[in-house]
Design an enzyme around this catalytic site. Structure first.
Site, mmCIF file in Angstrom:
data_model
loop_
_atom_site.group_PDB
_atom_site.id
_atom_site.type_symbol
_atom_site.label_atom_id
_atom_site.label_comp_id
_atom_site.label_asym_id
_atom_site.label_seq_id
_atom_site.Cartn_x
_atom_site.Cartn_y
_atom_site.Cartn_z
ATOM 1 N N ARG A 56 7.851 48.080 30.610
ATOM 2 C CA ARG A 56 7.003 49.138 30.060
ATOM 3 C C ARG A 56 5.549 48.709 29.941
ATOM 4 N NH1 ARG A 56 5.134 50.565 25.018
ATOM 5 N NH2 ARG A 56 6.231 48.820 24.054
ATOM 6 N N CYS B 193 11.989 52.029 17.386
ATOM 7 C CA CYS B 193 12.246 50.585 17.324
ATOM 8 C C CYS B 193 13.138 50.274 16.124
ATOM 9 C CB CYS B 193 10.930 49.822 17.252
ATOM 10 S SG CYS B 193 9.945 49.961 18.760
ATOM 11 N N ARG C 70 15.945 47.647 17.050
ATOM 12 C CA ARG C 70 16.340 47.214 18.394
ATOM 13 C C ARG C 70 15.329 46.257 18.998
ATOM 14 N NH1 ARG C 70 13.263 49.372 22.346
ATOM 15 N NH2 ARG C 70 12.016 51.200 21.793
ATOM 16 N N CYS D 277 11.243 44.213 18.269
ATOM 17 C CA CYS D 277 10.175 43.935 17.312
ATOM 18 C C CYS D 277 9.095 43.056 17.920
ATOM 19 C CB CYS D 277 10.744 43.257 16.067
ATOM 20 S SG CYS D 277 9.495 42.940 14.801
ATOM 21 N N ASP D 278 7.879 43.572 17.962
ATOM 22 C CA ASP D 278 6.676 42.806 18.273
ATOM 23 C C ASP D 278 6.354 42.014 17.006
ATOM 24 O OD1 ASP D 278 4.024 41.939 18.465
ATOM 25 O OD2 ASP D 278 3.309 43.769 19.431
ATOM 26 N N HIS E 209 10.309 39.367 19.629
ATOM 27 C CA HIS E 209 9.511 38.769 20.697
ATOM 28 C C HIS E 209 8.041 38.605 20.323
ATOM 29 C CE1 HIS E 209 9.770 43.186 21.362
ATOM 30 N NE2 HIS E 209 8.456 43.077 21.503
ATOM 31 N N TYR F 222 4.459 38.613 22.565
ATOM 32 C CA TYR F 222 3.869 38.848 23.886
ATOM 33 C C TYR F 222 3.054 37.634 24.321
ATOM 34 C CZ TYR F 222 5.152 43.795 24.079
ATOM 35 O OH TYR F 222 5.851 44.979 24.152
ATOM 36 N N SER G 201 0.139 46.086 22.577
ATOM 37 C CA SER G 201 0.614 46.553 23.879
ATOM 38 C C SER G 201 1.162 47.967 23.752
ATOM 39 C CB SER G 201 1.710 45.622 24.410
ATOM 40 O OG SER G 201 1.195 44.322 24.627
#
Length: 283
Positions: free
Chosen positions: A22, A160, A180, A182-183, A221, A223, A282
């Site tokens: 994405r 999310c 589901r 998570c930044d 996660h 980035y 993002s």
């Protein structure tokens, strides 16, 4: 803070690089993270190793509880969190279900307050849960979920943090929230505040004591363009003690949350923090 920092360190040390289709970016990723917040003793999980803000997160939560589907309504509450996803997401901009500027589609609060039924009617999940809990009822299905695969194409973003399960033990209310994706550098602070505030508010408007909130994350996660800031700047900092969240005691019902509540009804006491860190976002 220890469990938050532990998760961040775990991602840095043990995460696996995954390409995110994405965003077109790589993410350092781990699977399964369990966080706990002591709402009953008001141990507010606000990040102290960088300057963090709670009102925008609570404003977003209030917007969900009201069933808002337009970024302009969220801005009026005091948060711009939906501006980008409603107006800068190319896939959504070209989606025939998009009604115009600031439209979010059938996401989050719309699902929680107006879940579409096959017969053309709607289900107000939140009101059902509030009514049950107010009457001391826990049918083991006191669940509010925003996750509706049948309508994903009708919204700008899949949820999310998608499901909240309330459990009543005696007169103490507990919450289990499922996420589901998570930044962690940017989003987790928001999510922690929202899980905590959701339990605190639901306990208050149903006349129950707040207990523990359990926050379950599947895909956590960082980035690739956030990694250096997390590893080299935020993680080496020592955390401060947890602050406390004060909520206006005059908030006594779901109708109050739907009508007159503003961010002036929330205050954090005892918050100390390090300098701000500007993490990339993002879309």
């Amino acid at each position: 803070m220890k469990q938050y920092l532990g998760l961040c360190q775990r991602i840095v040390d043990k995460g696996i690089w995954i390409e995110n289709q994405r965003t077109g970016k790589r993410c350092l990723t781990v699977i399964n993270a369990d966080l706990e917040y002591d709402v009953g003793n008001n141990q507010f999980p606000m990040i102290t190793t960088r300057k963090s803000f709670y009102k925008s997160a609570i404003a977003e939560l209030i917007g969900y509880l009201r069933g808002y589907d337009n970024a302009a309504d969220f801005r009026k509450l005091g948060t711009k969190t939906w501006d980008a996803n409603s107006n800068l997401n190319n896939a959504w901009l070209n989606n025939p279900y998009r009604k115009g500027e600031d439209d979010m589609g059938r996401v989050y609060g719309i699902q929680g307050r107006s879940w579409a039924k096959p017969d053309g009617g709607f289900i107000d999940q939140l009101k059902k849960v509030v009514d049950d809990l107010s009457n001391g009822i826990d049918d083991r299905g006191e669940i509010v979920t925003f996750y509706n695969p049948g309508e994903f194409e009708m919204g700008c973003l899949r949820p999310c943090m998608h499901t909240h399960t309330f459990s009543l033990l005696g007169d103490t209310l507990h919450l289990t929230s499922y996420q589901r994706s998570c930044d962690v550098p940017l989003g987790l602070n928001f999510n922690q505040v929202q899980v905590f505030a959701l339990l605190a508010l639901m306990a208050q408007i149903t006349g129950k004591k707040a207990g523990m909130a359990y926050h379950k994350i599947v895909n956590a996660h960082i980035y690739e363009d956030q990694l250096a800031l997390m590893r080299d700047v935020q993680l080496p900092r020592l955390p401060f003690a947890s602050p406390q969240l004060k909520i206006n005691p005059k908030i006594k019902s779901l109708q109050d949350l739907e009508t007159w509540v503003t961010m002036d009804d929330f205050e954090v006491e005892g918050y100390q923090c390090h300098d701000a860190i500007k993490y990339p976002f993002s879309v």
